[in-house]
Design a protein around this motif. Structure first.
Motif, PDB file in Angstrom:
ATOM      1  N   GLY A  76       1.419   7.986  -2.831  1.00 29.53           N
ATOM      2  CA  GLY A  76       1.343   8.791  -4.435  1.00 29.53           C
ATOM      3  C   GLY A  76       2.670   8.835  -5.207  1.00 29.53           C
ATOM      4  N   GLU A 125       2.724   2.593  -2.241  1.00 29.50           N
ATOM      5  CA  GLU A 125       2.432   3.584  -3.546  1.00 29.50           C
ATOM      6  C   GLU A 125       1.144   4.290  -3.307  1.00 29.50           C
ATOM      7  OE1 GLU A 125       5.180   2.398  -7.119  1.00 29.50           O
ATOM      8  OE2 GLU A 125       3.509   1.195  -6.637  1.00 29.50           O
ATOM      9  N   ARG A 126       0.345   3.376  -3.351  1.00 29.07           N
ATOM     10  CA  ARG A 126      -0.860   3.617  -3.138  1.00 29.07           C
ATOM     11  C   ARG A 126      -1.374   4.871  -2.008  1.00 29.07           C
ATOM     12  NH1 ARG A 126      -6.463   0.966  -1.763  1.00 29.07           N
ATOM     13  NH2 ARG A 126      -8.086   2.350  -0.999  1.00 29.07           N
ATOM     14  N   LYS A 177       1.194  -1.203   0.126  1.00 29.31           N
ATOM     15  CA  LYS A 177      -0.507  -0.245  -0.245  1.00 29.31           C
ATOM     16  C   LYS A 177       1.101   1.121  -0.043  1.00 29.31           C
ATOM     17  CE  LYS A 177      -3.564  -1.792   0.846  1.00 29.31           C
ATOM     18  NZ  LYS A 177      -3.414  -3.406   1.787  1.00 29.31           N
TER      19      LYS A 177
END
Length: 203
Positions: free
Chosen positions: A171, A167-168, A165
């Motif tokens: 950003g 990168e999510r 998670k």
């Protein structure tokens, strides 16, 4: 006759860089042997090319470009010669040294697999650290420092709800290396170049 001018006067100084490739040799996809990867780098004009394990870590020297332009050049070289273009991140020795020195989780010295350094493509403009905090379990911890995200998972990296998670919620693009790999690459990048500048086979 006066003293002879230095042979390499006016030429740019060779610098050492670290290339991190993402998404190669994972469950049989995008396979490339490290000796073949080293050969691609050499054909591209890079020198003192050395690789470390099969996950796509290359230490090399050159006198041109920046981290961003070298990453694009390396990606294009691999696409041309291997048939696919992986995500490539290039770090300077100074950046890698700062990332290793800045590790806040010294417990990882006892278990290198418990700590992963996520090298980020840019400083996250609006990182959602609150969402990452809500995903933490047990003894897990994380820290964001500039373009490096440290993830400490003493109960297992694959079992963590955080690792996929990052990168999510940050950003930005990222590629991760465990604590041992980060330190080994730093040692390789700061060692004196070998006199025979030939690629090293995968370790």
């Amino acid at each position: 006759m006066g003293p002879r001018a230095p042979l390499f006067k006016g030429k740019k100084r060779l610098r050492t860089w670290i290339a991190l490739l993402r998404g190669i040799n994972v469950v049989g996809r995008r396979k490339i042997l490290m000796q073949d990867l080293a050969a691609i780098f050499e054909r591209g004009g890079f020198r003192s090319v050395r690789t470390y394990i099969q996950s796509g870590n290359v230490v090399f020297r050159c006198a041109r470009g920046s981290a961003r332009t070298l990453a694009a050049e390396i990606g294009a070289l691999i696409a041309q010669q291997a048939g696919f273009e992986p995500q490539v991140m290039v770090l300077s020795c100074r950046e890698l040294a700062a990332a290793v020195k800045g590790n806040p989780f010294h417990e990882a010295d006892r278990n290198h697999k418990a700590l992963h350094l996520f090298f980020l493509s840019a400083r996250p403009p609006r990182p959602d650290l609150d969402s990452l905090t809500r995903l933490k379990r047990g003894r897990e911890g994380f820290a964001l420092a500039g373009k490096v995200f440290y993830l400490y998972t003493p109960d297992g990296f694959p079992q963590s709800a955080l690792h996929d998670k990052v990168e999510r919620f940050l950003g930005v693009h990222a590629t991760a290396r465990n604590w041992r790999t980060a330190r080994e690459l730093l040692a390789m990048s700061t060692a004196a170049p070998r006199s025979a500048e030939r690629p090293q086979k995968a370790l």
